[in-house]
Design a protein around this motif. Structure first.
Motif, short mmCIF file in Angstrom:
data_model
loop_
_atom_site.label_atom_id
_atom_site.label_comp_id
_atom_site.label_asym_id
_atom_site.label_seq_id
_atom_site.Cartn_x
_atom_site.Cartn_y
_atom_site.Cartn_z
N MET A 151 0.84 -1.21 0.00
CA MET A 151 0.00 0.00 0.00
C MET A 151 0.87 1.26 0.00
O MET A 151 0.58 2.24 -0.71
N ILE A 162 -8.16 3.89 -4.74
CA ILE A 162 -8.12 2.43 -4.83
C ILE A 162 -9.55 1.90 -4.91
O ILE A 162 -10.49 2.50 -4.39
N ALA A 193 -5.14 2.81 3.50
CA ALA A 193 -5.42 3.85 2.51
C ALA A 193 -5.69 5.19 3.18
O ALA A 193 -5.21 6.24 2.72
N PHE A 198 -4.77 8.38 0.67
CA PHE A 198 -5.47 8.19 -0.60
C PHE A 198 -6.75 9.03 -0.60
O PHE A 198 -7.44 9.13 0.41
N VAL A 201 -11.58 5.71 -1.52
CA VAL A 201 -11.66 4.26 -1.42
C VAL A 201 -13.00 3.83 -1.98
O VAL A 201 -14.05 4.29 -1.53
#
Length: 480
Positions: A151, A162, A193, A198, A201
């Motif tokens: 990750m 992702i 994440a 990130f 998700v």
């Protein structure tokens, strides 16, 4: 009863692509893309990229994607080399290092690649393209095959979104589809994440799988909601064992009945909207602050081979086996097998298997279908002005059929405006099919005793074997 219909990740749909479209056609499309600046700007528009990685370590019985099941990681090393070759050939035709606003790695399982291979693919992309840091760069994840170190590598490589395959958390369902995945494995990826920053998700669920019931699937949805994904896709399982051999291992008698399957969908929509998610359409949901929900509110939502998108209007380049691109009014699909893919690139040619060059009528109908599916409203006057048509005359037959569907509560036909109702959003593919001239031609041919092409796609997305049918419900009483 149900009928089979497309998901309209493209129009015309992928089952209309043909082998008469070859490398020369793709080369011309790339030349046109290279010579078409944005009006009044002089700048070339950004691109969208798709990279297909077909390898998986184990088989999921429900899957209709173009995949290669292997534990031999030496096979991916060769594939990475050929991906770089294809990128170089395409970039040479474009003539300049083009900006990329949206990129997506799908499969298969993209994280089948080891860290060195992932770096190699990303290095090739950066060598030939300018992946904008404020763009959307996503990758599909199998939570069973990734840990914290991987990750962290994805974040380092520039991925900011992702997508996780979940399908169902029920143990009996998981055993029946040969995909055992714990809640803890999934939660670990989501936590990583969030920790790594990130932006988004996304999770995929599938309804209509063996042993699913409305209550059981509702329990899975509750577990998913506890993880607060930014986006959710809830796909309908299309059982086509004559097309996808692994599905022959699924016990048909354990599949939910059509009425139960529809109840699962309706119940899921209720759960997600009650939890604050926006129903984008068909099988997509998003939190109200997500870019998809914002784009829909502002009338900017679009659709491409990854489903609903905020950047679908850009030309899209596809890399890898079976990948699909959409460039300068043409669709192009690569060879489906590794042997054909490698063979073409060994000859220094692009691995084109089939494609389609759109006509003016196709552009018109794509716009109409896109407006209905993405934003739920069609501005008739705007369409007339852009395409130089009298809408009522041009679509006389379609408006007759649309009037019937209006009587069933799916759509409102108002002066200068066609609006999809809340019920119609649930069955929006049925509305889109009204404006599909290829389906109309099929119906005419079948009525005359000729051969009709089976239209549609299964789960959708680049990884799917596009061209397989999926049922569209025609009875609405259970949904109202």
């Amino acid at each position: 009863m149900d009928i089979n219909g497309p998901r309209y990740t493209s129009y015309p749909t992928a089952d209309r692509f043909h082998a008469g479209f070859g490398e020369a056609d793709y080369l011309q499309a790339l030349a046109d893309c290279a010579a078409a600046p944005v009006p009044d700007s002089g700048r070339l528009a950004p691109l969208s990229l798709y990279v297909h990685v077909p390898f998986c370590e184990n088989i999921c019985y429900y899957c209709g994607c173009n995949k290669i099941i292997t534990k031999d990681h030496r096979r991916s090393a060769r594939y990475v080399d050929y991906l770089a070759r294809e990128m170089a050939l395409v970039a040479r035709q474009l003539g300049t290092r083009r900006e990329v606003m949206q990129s997506h790695w799908g499969g298969g399982t993209p994280t089948f690649l080891d860290p060195a291979e992932m770096r190699s693919v990303m290095d090739a992309l950066h060598r030939h393209f300018d992946l904008l840091p404020d763009g959307e760069h996503s990758i599909e994840i199998d939570p069973r095959r990734i840990g914290d170190a991987q990750m962290a590598l994805l974040a380092e490589l520039g991925f900011n979104r992702i997508s996780l395959g979940v399908q169902d958390f029920d143990a009996e369902v998981q055993r029946a589809i040969h995909r055992v995945q714990s809640l803890a494995e999934t939660q670990a990826v989501v936590d990583a994440a969030r920790r790594l920053g990130f932006h988004s998700v996304s999770m995929d669920l599938i309804y209509g799988l063996p042993h699913q019931t409305t209550a059981r699937f509702a329990a899975t949805v509750e577990q998913v909601l506890a993880m607060r994904p930014d986006r959710l896709s809830v796909y309908s399982y299309a059982h086509l064992p004559h097309v996808f051999k692994p599905q022959r291992r699924i016990d048909e008698s354990a599949l939910p009945a059509p009425a139960e399957k529809l109840d699962i969908l309706v119940g899921t929509i209720g759960q997600l909207t009650a939890a604050g998610y926006v129903y984008i359409g068909m099988d997509h949901f998003a939190r109200p602050d997500d870019a998809l929900a914002v784009a829909q509110r502002e009338g900017r939502l679009q659709r491409n081979f990854q489903g609903y998108s905020t950047h679908a209007g850009y030309d899209q380049l596809g890399f890898g086996v079976s990948s699909i691109g959409a460039v300068a009014g043409r669709y192009v699909q690569n060879a489906r097998t590794l042997d054909d893919y490698y063979g073409a690139l060994d000859q220094g040619t692009l691995p084109v298997m089939r494609g389609f060059a759109m006509r003016g009528e196709d552009h018109l109908r794509r716009e109409v279908i896109g407006a209905l599916m993405c934003n739920g409203v069609l501005d008739v006057a705007a369409v007339e002005a852009r395409h130089g048509i009298d809408f009522a005359a041009h679509f006389a037959d379609e408006l007759v059929e649309l009037s019937r569907l209006a009587g069933e509560g799916l759509v409102r036909c108002e002066p200068g405006r066609i609006a999809v109702t809340p019920l119609g959003r649930l069955l929006v593919r049925r509305l889109a099919m009204v404006f599909d001239s290829y389906l109309r031609e099929d119906a005419r041919r079948a009525a005359a005793g000729g051969h009709a092409v089976a239209a549609g796609t299964g789960r959708g997305g680049q990884g799917a074997d596009t061209g397989t049918p999926e049922a569209v419900p025609l009875r609405y009483s259970r949904v109202v």
